[in-house]
Structure formats: C-alpha cells, structure tokens
Design a protein around this motif. Sequence first.
Motif, PDB file in Angstrom:
ATOM      1  N   HIS A 190       0.433  -1.387   0.103  1.00  0.00           N
ATOM      2  CA  HIS A 190      -0.280  -0.013   0.145  1.00  0.00           C
ATOM      3  C   HIS A 190       0.523   1.556  -0.058  1.00  0.00           C
ATOM      4  CE1 HIS A 190      -3.525  -2.993   0.353  1.00  0.00           C
ATOM      5  NE2 HIS A 190      -3.232  -2.431   1.603  1.00  0.00           N
ATOM      6  N   GLY A 191       1.999   1.780  -0.136  1.00  0.00           N
ATOM      7  CA  GLY A 191       2.737   2.467  -0.577  1.00  0.00           C
ATOM      8  C   GLY A 191       3.512   2.898   0.395  1.00  0.00           C
ATOM      9  N   ALA A 192       3.921   1.752   1.491  1.00  0.00           N
ATOM     10  CA  ALA A 192       4.492   1.923   2.562  1.00  0.00           C
ATOM     11  C   ALA A 192       5.860   2.231   1.993  1.00  0.00           C
ATOM     12  CB  ALA A 192       4.444   0.929   3.625  1.00  0.00           C
ATOM     13  N   HIS A 193       6.548   2.811   3.724  1.00  0.00           N
ATOM     14  CA  HIS A 193       7.892   3.055   3.325  1.00  0.00           C
ATOM     15  C   HIS A 193       9.032   2.339   4.146  1.00  0.00           C
ATOM     16  CE1 HIS A 193      11.964   5.389   5.333  1.00  0.00           C
ATOM     17  NE2 HIS A 193      11.477   6.587   4.619  1.00  0.00           N
ATOM     18  N   ALA A 194       9.052   1.460   3.294  1.00  0.00           N
ATOM     19  CA  ALA A 194       9.936   0.108   3.863  1.00  0.00           C
ATOM     20  C   ALA A 194      10.778  -0.492   3.566  1.00  0.00           C
ATOM     21  CB  ALA A 194       9.388  -1.735   2.666  1.00  0.00           C
ATOM     22  N   GLU A 195      11.557   0.899   3.134  1.00  0.00           N
ATOM     23  CA  GLU A 195      13.047   0.684   2.857  1.00  0.00           C
ATOM     24  C   GLU A 195      13.837   1.385   2.756  1.00  0.00           C
ATOM     25  OE1 GLU A 195      17.014  -1.128   0.505  1.00  0.00           O
ATOM     26  OE2 GLU A 195      14.755  -2.527   0.526  1.00  0.00           O
ATOM     27  N   THR A 196      14.467   2.579   3.797  1.00  0.00           N
ATOM     28  CA  THR A 196      15.398   3.841   3.007  1.00  0.00           C
ATOM     29  C   THR A 196      16.610   3.360   2.925  1.00  0.00           C
ATOM     30  OG1 THR A 196      14.380   4.221   5.441  1.00  0.00           O
ATOM     31  CG2 THR A 196      16.379   5.507   4.394  1.00  0.00           C
ATOM     32  N   LEU A 197      16.453   3.916   1.486  1.00  0.00           N
ATOM     33  CA  LEU A 197      17.488   4.099   0.934  1.00  0.00           C
ATOM     34  C   LEU A 197      18.564   5.265   1.246  1.00  0.00           C
ATOM     35  CD1 LEU A 197      16.076   3.797  -2.960  1.00  0.00           C
ATOM     36  CD2 LEU A 197      17.044   1.574  -1.179  1.00  0.00           C
ATOM     37  N   ALA A 198      18.052   6.250   1.276  1.00  0.00           N
ATOM     38  CA  ALA A 198      18.993   7.487   1.702  1.00  0.00           C
ATOM     39  C   ALA A 198      18.036   8.400   2.484  1.00  0.00           C
ATOM     40  CB  ALA A 198      19.702   7.901   0.211  1.00  0.00           C
ATOM     41  N   GLU A 199      18.704   9.321   3.221  1.00  0.00           N
ATOM     42  CA  GLU A 199      18.385   9.416   4.280  1.00  0.00           C
ATOM     43  C   GLU A 199      19.010  11.008   5.054  1.00  0.00           C
ATOM     44  OE1 GLU A 199      17.652   8.916   8.941  1.00  0.00           O
ATOM     45  OE2 GLU A 199      16.701   7.720   7.879  1.00  0.00           O
ATOM     46  N   ARG A 200      18.350  12.448   4.864  1.00  0.00           N
ATOM     47  CA  ARG A 200      19.302  13.386   5.314  1.00  0.00           C
ATOM     48  C   ARG A 200      18.444  14.015   6.563  1.00  0.00           C
ATOM     49  NH1 ARG A 200      20.378  18.457   1.776  1.00  0.00           N
ATOM     50  NH2 ARG A 200      20.478  19.510   3.709  1.00  0.00           N
ATOM     51  N   PRO A 201      19.303  14.738   6.729  1.00  0.00           N
ATOM     52  CA  PRO A 201      18.364  15.775   7.861  1.00  0.00           C
ATOM     53  C   PRO A 201      17.713  17.053   7.192  1.00  0.00           C
ATOM     54  CG  PRO A 201      20.413  15.982   8.030  1.00  0.00           C
ATOM     55  CD  PRO A 201      20.750  14.849   7.380  1.00  0.00           C
ATOM     56  N   LEU A 202      16.658  17.439   7.516  1.00  0.00           N
ATOM     57  CA  LEU A 202      16.314  18.966   6.942  1.00  0.00           C
ATOM     58  C   LEU A 202      17.577  20.197   7.662  1.00  0.00           C
ATOM     59  CD1 LEU A 202      12.519  18.945   8.105  1.00  0.00           C
ATOM     60  CD2 LEU A 202      13.422  18.293   6.478  1.00  0.00           C
TER      61      LEU A 202
END
Length: 208
Positions: free
Chosen positions: A193-205
Amino acid sequence: MTRWLGIALLPDAAHLKAAIGLQRELGGEHPLRPPLTPDGNLPHVTVFQGPFTDALDPKTELEKLGDSVPLPGALRLAARGIVYQPTGWVFLSLERPGLLMSLQEAALAALDGRLDREAFDRTKDTSRFSEPERASFARYGYRYTGEAYAPHITLGRAEEDVARELVRTAPERAAVPAEWVFDRLSFYVMGEHGAHAETLAERPLGPE
C-alpha cells in the motif's frame, strides 16, 4: 528495471513513536495494514512517489533536493484530524504550508525526467478521485500533487465499512497530538500500500 520509490518527511523520534501508537489505538480489534514499526514500515509524509528508471540515484537526488529548498531543522505541521479517503484508507491529515508545497514542486521538477511513465497504471479506477487528483495521476502517476497535494501520515487501510467506522469513532478511540514534528528527508522503497518499506537515503532537514 523499474523501481517504485518515494521521497518523504520522517517524524522525529517522539512523533514516530506517537504515530505507531496512534495506528494501534485507532485500529484496535481491526488492525490497519500495513503495521507501522520503528524499523520497518516507517510513519511518514510522502512528498512524491512513483515508478522510476534505474538511472535515478536516490542519495544524489535527495541531497540536491535538500539543498534546493530552505528548510528549517525541524518542520512542525498541525494535525487536521483523522480522515477517510476512498477507498478504505485512514489518514492523519496535516496542514499544507507553502514551504511543503515548494518542497514538492522542487521534487517534481528534479524527478520528472526520471519517471518511468510506461509503468503508470492506466487501468486504475479513478472514478472516486477528485478532478485535481485525476489530473495529478495522469501526469505523474501519483494522486497527490499540486492542487491535489494532501499531506498526511497514512495510518493504514481496511475494508471500506471498517475504515469508515474507524474514522467516525476516532475521537473515542485515540487522542491525536495537535502538532507533528519532522526532522529528516528520506528516499525510500515503496512496500505494501505504498508503505515506507526500506530507506535508501536519508538526510536531516536544514543545511548540513
């Protein structure tokens, strides 16, 4: 190969925990799907999601996006309530400030050429979409862009009658924080259902 990916705002630690608890309290004996967890399907606010070509590099694009819009270190969004969305969706609706619109516009401008438009689901039933939602879906393969952008945390999906009843009785089932704080941007793999299943990249605001 087509990859189904998204860009999202992630809540800080306290509000990530609050969203997980809210889903459980609201669903009760009718668990909403997919279940939100702190290390699996993360609570999030989608900026944009869709099918992308292999040419896209999530880390590079996320860094460029974060640098292109002057974001604060923490983005605070007011809750607008628990709402029903056809068909069978239960959302925590959030306000839509100009800064969030600017973030989506920047994402669309940067990623438009990387979309795999041949992967759009042209058979999808859009009869219950609003006109702006239909236009958004036809152009980007995603229901919520531009005028149709509706910032929200997806609390899950259920059978139609169950979802409507959960929304109707939401004030009796759970207390909703008036404000939600987000402190990170994420590029993620879409799951159930479009869930956030795996993080590929992340950065702080905010500026790094």
